[in-house]
Scaffold this active site. Structure first.
Site, short mmCIF file in Angstrom:
data_model
loop_
_atom_site.label_atom_id
_atom_site.label_comp_id
_atom_site.label_asym_id
_atom_site.label_seq_id
_atom_site.Cartn_x
_atom_site.Cartn_y
_atom_site.Cartn_z
N ARG A 1 0.89 -1.17 0.00
CA ARG A 1 0.00 0.00 0.00
C ARG A 1 0.92 1.21 0.00
O ARG A 1 1.54 1.53 1.02
CB ARG A 1 -0.91 -0.02 1.23
N HIS B 1 -6.57 1.47 -7.31
CA HIS B 1 -6.95 0.67 -6.14
C HIS B 1 -7.72 -0.56 -6.64
O HIS B 1 -8.92 -0.70 -6.40
CB HIS B 1 -7.81 1.52 -5.21
N GLN C 1 -9.95 -2.93 -4.31
CA GLN C 1 -11.20 -2.33 -3.88
C GLN C 1 -12.30 -2.54 -4.92
O GLN C 1 -13.44 -2.88 -4.60
CB GLN C 1 -11.03 -0.84 -3.63
N ASP D 1 -16.54 8.63 -3.09
CA ASP D 1 -15.38 8.48 -2.22
C ASP D 1 -15.10 9.83 -1.57
O ASP D 1 -15.67 10.86 -1.98
CB ASP D 1 -14.18 8.00 -3.03
N CYS E 1 -15.98 3.20 -0.55
CA CYS E 1 -14.90 2.33 -0.09
C CYS E 1 -14.53 2.56 1.37
O CYS E 1 -13.85 1.72 1.97
CB CYS E 1 -13.68 2.48 -0.99
N ARG F 1 -13.91 -7.21 0.81
CA ARG F 1 -12.48 -7.04 0.59
C ARG F 1 -11.75 -8.34 0.92
O ARG F 1 -10.79 -8.73 0.23
CB ARG F 1 -11.93 -5.89 1.44
#
Length: 307
Positions: A109, A136, A139, A224, A263, A291
């Site tokens: 990450r 991402h 996700q 988001d 998310c 996830r």
């Protein structure tokens, strides 16, 4: 056999992506009613170790990947980049070569997408993009899984993105032509997605600045946070995105059975209201749980290529 990395959705062929998503569904169904610590029947990661490297703070990525590798029968080693020599000037390539001798896969990450690509190029084991400034992908697989649980196959569906054209939006763009859905994006002109990413979306993706037009009749509404980790223009962003909040009135423009996704973490009262986030159309908690299942499928796919 070539090492299987999972770096961006656009880099993978349609069949591989569909197989990963189908495996995620199957693994979740097979565990129904099980305790969270029980290992999957096939244990594809038995005796294997996943390294997780974090340059950015994390809740869902950290817990879901740790749970995922355990449920696959493997183990994890977790480190913040600042705790490693990577945080003191060791090159990305040297770190990749060392970890390749010590673990069976690496999830990163990271701040810089380019660093993850460099890491993968130097690594002899699978590398998974757990988030970068550019994309991402894990996700979005969880998002697609959630949509299919609620609405059936994603192919032919219309997804509306409202807000910042950020890394999550980029991976959604990448997924649209791969999975055959339409993506309508509404964002302020100064915060549009990367033009290269838009080109990858082809005819499946459209861009505008009218939330009502994007959401009208859509099967799924996604947003988001307006201010991501590392953004320095907080006040300017809040002003630019003021009319892009997802509230009950905007959701009424979507299809009657439309699903809302985010998310997380959410800034309640900014990009989404409490009434929507906690409302009956919200699938954000399923999305967060998924996830685990989506990343298990990614890990299993990557590790199968390393066998």
């Amino acid at each position: 056999m070539a090492v299987r990395h999972f770096l961006d959705i656009w880099r993978l062929d349609d069949a591989s992506l569909r197989a990963i998503l189908d495996d995620a569904h199957a693994r979740k169904r097979a565990r129904a009613g099980w305790p969270k610590g029980r290992v999957d029947a096939d244990a594809p990661a038995k005796d294997l170790v996943l390294a997780m490297v974090f340059e950015k703070n994390s809740t869902r990525t950290r817990f879901s990947f740790d749970a995922a590798i355990r449920q696959l029968g493997g183990a994890s080693i977790i480190a913040n980049a600042s705790d490693m020599q990577l945080g003191r000037g060791e090159t990305v390539e040297d770190t990749a070569r060392v970890l390749s001798r010590m673990v069976d896969a690496v999830m990163i990450r990271a701040n810089s997408h380019e660093d993850v690509l460099r890491f993968a190029q130097a690594s002899d084991v699978p590398v998974i993009n757990g988030l970068t400034d550019k994309s991402h992908p894990c996700q979005i697989l969880a998002d697609l899984m959630t949509i299919e649980e609620r609405l059936g196959p994603i192919a032919g569906k219309t997804v509306a993105w409202v807000g910042d054209g950020n890394n999550v939006c980029a991976s959604l763009i990448h997924a649209a032509p791969k999975f055959g859905f339409t993506l309508r994006i509404a964002c302020p002109g100064d915060y549009h997605p990367d033009l290269y990413d838009l080109a990858r979306g082809g005819n499946n993706v459209s861009l505008g600045d009218d939330p009502q037009a994007a959401v009208g009749g859509a099967d799924v509404v996604v947003t988001d946070t307006w201010v991501s980790m590392g953004d320095q223009d907080h006040e300017a962003r809040l002003a630019a995105f003021e009319r892009f909040s997802v509230d009950e009135a905007l959701m009424e423009s979507a299809a009657s059975n439309a699903v809302f996704l985010h998310c997380l973490p959410a800034h309640r009262g900014e990009e989404v209201t409490d009434a929507v986030l906690d409302g009956p159309q919200s699938a954000v908690w399923d999305e967060a749980e998924n996830r685990i299942h989506a990343q298990k499928a990614v890990l299993a796919w990557c590790l199968a290529g390393a066998a």
